[in-house]
Design a protein around this motif. Structure first.
Motif, PDB file in Angstrom:
ATOM      1  N   ALA A 182       0.820  -1.221   0.000  1.00 30.04           N
ATOM      2  CA  ALA A 182       0.000   0.000   0.000  1.00 30.04           C
ATOM      3  C   ALA A 182       0.850   1.265   0.000  1.00 30.04           C
ATOM      4  CB  ALA A 182      -0.948  -0.011   1.203  1.00 30.04           C
ATOM      5  N   ARG A 183       1.833   1.316   0.875  1.00 34.79           N
ATOM      6  CA  ARG A 183       2.625   2.546   0.968  1.00 34.79           C
ATOM      7  C   ARG A 183       3.486   2.796  -0.273  1.00 34.79           C
ATOM      8  NH1 ARG A 183       4.872   3.825   6.952  1.00 34.79           N
ATOM      9  NH2 ARG A 183       5.892   5.373   5.664  1.00 34.79           N
ATOM     10  N   PRO A 184       4.221   1.800  -0.792  1.00 29.64           N
ATOM     11  CA  PRO A 184       5.021   2.102  -1.992  1.00 29.64           C
ATOM     12  C   PRO A 184       4.176   2.450  -3.215  1.00 29.64           C
ATOM     13  CG  PRO A 184       5.230  -0.221  -1.373  1.00 29.64           C
ATOM     14  CD  PRO A 184       4.561   0.468  -0.243  1.00 29.64           C
ATOM     15  N   VAL A 185       2.994   1.843  -3.381  1.00 27.54           N
ATOM     16  CA  VAL A 185       2.116   2.244  -4.482  1.00 27.54           C
ATOM     17  C   VAL A 185       1.715   3.706  -4.308  1.00 27.54           C
ATOM     18  CG1 VAL A 185      -0.157   1.941  -5.527  1.00 27.54           C
ATOM     19  CG2 VAL A 185       1.248  -0.061  -5.030  1.00 27.54           C
ATOM     20  N   ALA A 186       1.280   4.056  -3.085  1.00 31.27           N
ATOM     21  CA  ALA A 186       0.835   5.430  -2.821  1.00 31.27           C
ATOM     22  C   ALA A 186       1.972   6.435  -2.980  1.00 31.27           C
ATOM     23  CB  ALA A 186       0.249   5.516  -1.414  1.00 31.27           C
ATOM     24  N   GLU A 187       3.140   6.112  -2.460  1.00 31.13           N
ATOM     25  CA  GLU A 187       4.260   7.054  -2.494  1.00 31.13           C
ATOM     26  C   GLU A 187       4.775   7.254  -3.915  1.00 31.13           C
ATOM     27  OE1 GLU A 187       6.879   5.350   0.362  1.00 31.13           O
ATOM     28  OE2 GLU A 187       5.670   6.031   2.087  1.00 31.13           O
ATOM     29  N   MET A 191       5.087  14.755   4.821  1.00 29.96           N
ATOM     30  CA  MET A 191       3.636  14.782   4.671  1.00 29.96           C
ATOM     31  C   MET A 191       2.973  13.655   5.466  1.00 29.96           C
ATOM     32  SD  MET A 191       2.922  17.435   2.909  1.00 29.96           S
ATOM     33  CE  MET A 191       1.492  17.482   1.853  1.00 29.96           C
ATOM     34  N   ARG A 192       3.614  12.499   5.532  1.00 24.50           N
ATOM     35  CA  ARG A 192       3.063  11.417   6.361  1.00 24.50           C
ATOM     36  C   ARG A 192       3.058  11.827   7.832  1.00 24.50           C
ATOM     37  NH1 ARG A 192       1.184   7.120   4.126  1.00 24.50           N
ATOM     38  NH2 ARG A 192       2.099   6.203   2.249  1.00 24.50           N
ATOM     39  N   LEU A 193       4.110  12.473   8.279  1.00 25.66           N
ATOM     40  CA  LEU A 193       4.159  12.938   9.661  1.00 25.66           C
ATOM     41  C   LEU A 193       3.042  13.944   9.923  1.00 25.66           C
ATOM     42  CD1 LEU A 193       5.440  13.276  12.462  1.00 25.66           C
ATOM     43  CD2 LEU A 193       7.041  14.922  11.425  1.00 25.66           C
ATOM     44  N   LEU A 194       2.860  14.887   9.014  1.00 26.37           N
ATOM     45  CA  LEU A 194       1.860  15.931   9.211  1.00 26.37           C
ATOM     46  C   LEU A 194       0.436  15.391   9.156  1.00 26.37           C
ATOM     47  CD1 LEU A 194       3.488  18.801   7.130  1.00 26.37           C
ATOM     48  CD2 LEU A 194       3.247  18.700   9.618  1.00 26.37           C
ATOM     49  N   SER A 195       0.219  14.250   8.515  1.00 27.98           N
ATOM     50  CA  SER A 195      -1.122  13.665   8.462  1.00 27.98           C
ATOM     51  C   SER A 195      -1.364  12.672   9.591  1.00 27.98           C
ATOM     52  CB  SER A 195      -1.353  12.968   7.118  1.00 27.98           C
ATOM     53  OG  SER A 195      -0.553  11.807   7.011  1.00 27.98           O
ATOM     54  N   VAL A 197      -1.005  16.338  -2.496  1.00 27.44           N
ATOM     55  CA  VAL A 197      -0.143  15.289  -1.930  1.00 27.44           C
ATOM     56  C   VAL A 197      -0.894  14.523  -0.850  1.00 27.44           C
ATOM     57  CG1 VAL A 197       2.005  14.779  -0.730  1.00 27.44           C
ATOM     58  CG2 VAL A 197       1.968  16.558  -2.479  1.00 27.44           C
ATOM     59  N   PHE A 198      -1.547  15.249   0.070  1.00 24.81           N
ATOM     60  CA  PHE A 198      -2.341  14.587   1.100  1.00 24.81           C
ATOM     61  C   PHE A 198      -3.356  13.644   0.476  1.00 24.81           C
ATOM     62  CE2 PHE A 198      -1.473  18.079   4.327  1.00 24.81           C
ATOM     63  CZ  PHE A 198      -0.857  17.236   5.227  1.00 24.81           C
ATOM     64  N   ALA A 199      -4.062  14.124  -0.544  1.00 30.42           N
ATOM     65  CA  ALA A 199      -5.147  13.351  -1.139  1.00 30.42           C
ATOM     66  C   ALA A 199      -4.642  12.048  -1.746  1.00 30.42           C
ATOM     67  CB  ALA A 199      -5.862  14.187  -2.196  1.00 30.42           C
ATOM     68  N   VAL A 200      -3.556  12.114  -2.532  1.00 32.17           N
ATOM     69  CA  VAL A 200      -3.042  10.903  -3.172  1.00 32.17           C
ATOM     70  C   VAL A 200      -2.392   9.984  -2.143  1.00 32.17           C
ATOM     71  CG1 VAL A 200      -1.447   9.969  -4.887  1.00 32.17           C
ATOM     72  CG2 VAL A 200      -2.695  12.087  -5.370  1.00 32.17           C
ATOM     73  N   GLY A 237      -4.893   9.195  12.008  1.00 29.20           N
ATOM     74  CA  GLY A 237      -4.504  10.510  11.512  1.00 29.20           C
ATOM     75  C   GLY A 237      -5.632  11.026  10.655  1.00 29.20           C
ATOM     76  N   ILE A 238      -5.326  11.623   9.508  1.00 27.97           N
ATOM     77  CA  ILE A 238      -6.391  12.024   8.592  1.00 27.97           C
ATOM     78  C   ILE A 238      -7.191  10.798   8.166  1.00 27.97           C
ATOM     79  CG2 ILE A 238      -6.817  12.874   6.254  1.00 27.97           C
ATOM     80  CD1 ILE A 238      -4.765  14.980   6.677  1.00 27.97           C
ATOM     81  N   SER A 239      -6.507   9.670   7.965  1.00 34.15           N
ATOM     82  CA  SER A 239      -7.160   8.392   7.673  1.00 34.15           C
ATOM     83  C   SER A 239      -6.815   7.406   8.783  1.00 34.15           C
ATOM     84  CB  SER A 239      -6.698   7.834   6.329  1.00 34.15           C
ATOM     85  OG  SER A 239      -7.019   8.713   5.278  1.00 34.15           O
ATOM     86  N   ARG A 240      -7.605   6.343   8.886  1.00 27.86           N
ATOM     87  CA  ARG A 240      -7.346   5.286   9.865  1.00 27.86           C
ATOM     88  C   ARG A 240      -7.272   3.968   9.114  1.00 27.86           C
ATOM     89  NH1 ARG A 240      -7.681   4.456  15.386  1.00 27.86           N
ATOM     90  NH2 ARG A 240      -8.493   2.449  16.084  1.00 27.86           N
TER      91      ARG A 240
END
Length: 413
Positions: free
Chosen positions: A149-154, A175-179, A242-245, A398-401
């Motif tokens: 999930a993370r490498p696809v998203a990043e 951005m991950r830290l801020l979210s 960036v947050f959205a993607v 965070g912004i998402s769970r």
């Protein structure tokens, strides 16, 4: 998309659909009126809507606005404390604006996110998914959050937005830290916000100087043409993109993969391909809900939602996930049912603030999950070599769970 705490016997973050008794909690909250007082995780009060019909009314109600500046004298606490949802709601972007400003900001990004434009990104998305799955398939066991999930998203955040390779790792880490749900007033978070603003300003300036085809280039052109009125708007729009993607892709792929790993019938339908497989993906999007809560809405006048009375300036959030599990709309709501009338779910919102990236999001989730479940022998485990599908999971808040880790066996039957 803010982090919200609800009192029920004890304090709860609003749960992910894969958590034990999540549907039971949402059903209880609907039975108790469908609207409940909650708190943002910094303690500021908010109303939360759990009922599908009331949710749709809220998302269309012109008395509920997204722009906190519409009620500057009301004690809503914005834009004071910096917490995860605040980062998007205070930035100038389509989610934090209304009226003519909303239409102008939305128009600056929609040309790259229309269904026709999104098809041009299909090779980039497919190449990214194939590369990630090739690495995943080479291992005997893996963590699907970290290795899928993370490498696809990043990778897609970097490619689709146009973040230079030299800055990509640092920008995405910040951005991950801020979210996250880290204390917003901590020195670490303040330093991260300052640094990422500087980096995004550099990316914006570079996009204005050099032609490109990503979101950064499109927004830079909008700035040069005057559609974006200042550099701050350009940087804010980049941050929101960036947050959205990054967050929505990670959350949906993590939650969707876990849900499908627990549902053999849905997996088989997905593997069968065709229209039914696409319908399975749409059901997964309903259940895995990229952002399970709407952005903030602010009451511009006293109003009622159901039996609850809101005062001017009150914050109202819609639990999009709870609405997607409402049995008044979705019979047996936890079941993946490809025959449903799928256009009604609220995972991408509703009305004037409907997610402009919905077509792109659907394409990413479809490509990634179809590819993942084409791998043979994929199954959950707790430790390498020992299957334990019923294991408990910790969740990132965070912004998402979404699940913090998801160990699996790969390529073993």
């Amino acid at each position: 998309m803010p982090s919200i705490i609800i009192e029920h016997k004890k304090q709860h973050y609003l749960p992910n659909v894969t958590e034990p008794r999540a549907a039971e909690l949402y059903a209880l909250l609907r039975r108790r009126g469908g609207v409940r007082r909650g708190a943002l995780w910094n303690g500021f009060p908010t109303w939360v809507v759990f009922d599908d019909a009331l949710a749709r009314d809220c998302l269309r109600d012109p008395r509920l606005v997204n722009d906190a500046r519409a009620v500057p004298d009301a004690p809503h606490g914005m834009p004071g404390a910096r917490y995860a949802g605040d980062l998007v709601s205070v930035l100038r972007n389509p989610l934090s604006s209304d009226g003519a400003e909303h239409r102008r900001l939305r128009a600056s990004i929609t040309p790259l996110l229309s269904a026709q434009a999104v098809r041009r990104w299909a090779p980039v998305v497919q190449r990214t998914v194939d590369d990630v799955l090739r690495r995943l398939q080479a291992t005997a066991h893996a963590d699907l959050v970290v290795a899928f999930a993370r490498p696809v998203a990043e990778t897609l955040a970097g490619e689709l937005i146009g973040i230079p390779e030299s800055q990509r790792t640092r920008v995405l880490r910040l951005m991950r830290l801020l979210s996250s749900a880290a204390p917003p007033e901590s020195p670490q978070m303040k330093a991260a916000a300052t640094e990422v603003a500087h980096l995004l300003d550099e990316i914006a300036n570079g996009a204005m100087e050099r032609p490109g085809r990503g979101i950064a280039a499109l927004l830079a052109d909008a700035r040069l043409q005057g559609a974006l009125h200042c550099q701050n708007e350009l940087v804010d729009m980049l941050a929101a993109a960036v947050f959205a993607v990054l967050d929505s892709t990670t959350a949906t792929l993590s939650t969707g993969a876990l849900y499908l790993l627990r549902d053999e019938s849905a997996r088989e339908r997905l593997r069968a391909g065709g229209e039914e497989a696409d319908s399975v993906i749409e059901e997964v999007i309903r259940l895995a809900c990229p952002f399970p809560t709407s952005g903030y809405r602010f009451a511009t006048e006293p109003l009622r939602i159901g039996a609850a009375r809101m005062e001017r300036g009150d914050i109202v959030c819609v639990s999009l996930l709870a609405a997607n599990l409402d049995p008044a709309v979705w019979a047996d709501p936890l079941r993946v049912d490809p025959s449903r009338a799928l256009a009604r779910h609220l995972s991408f919102g509703l009305g004037r603030h409907y997610c402009p990236g919905a077509a792109l999001g659907r394409m990413i989730v479809r490509s990634a999950l179809k590819g993942l479940f084409a791998l043979p022998g994929l199954r959950l485990t707790d430790l390498p070599g020992r299957a334990a599908p019923g294991q408990p999971y910790r969740y990132r808040q965070g912004i998402s769970r979404y699940p913090h880790r998801m160990p699996v066996l790969v390529g073993q039957r």
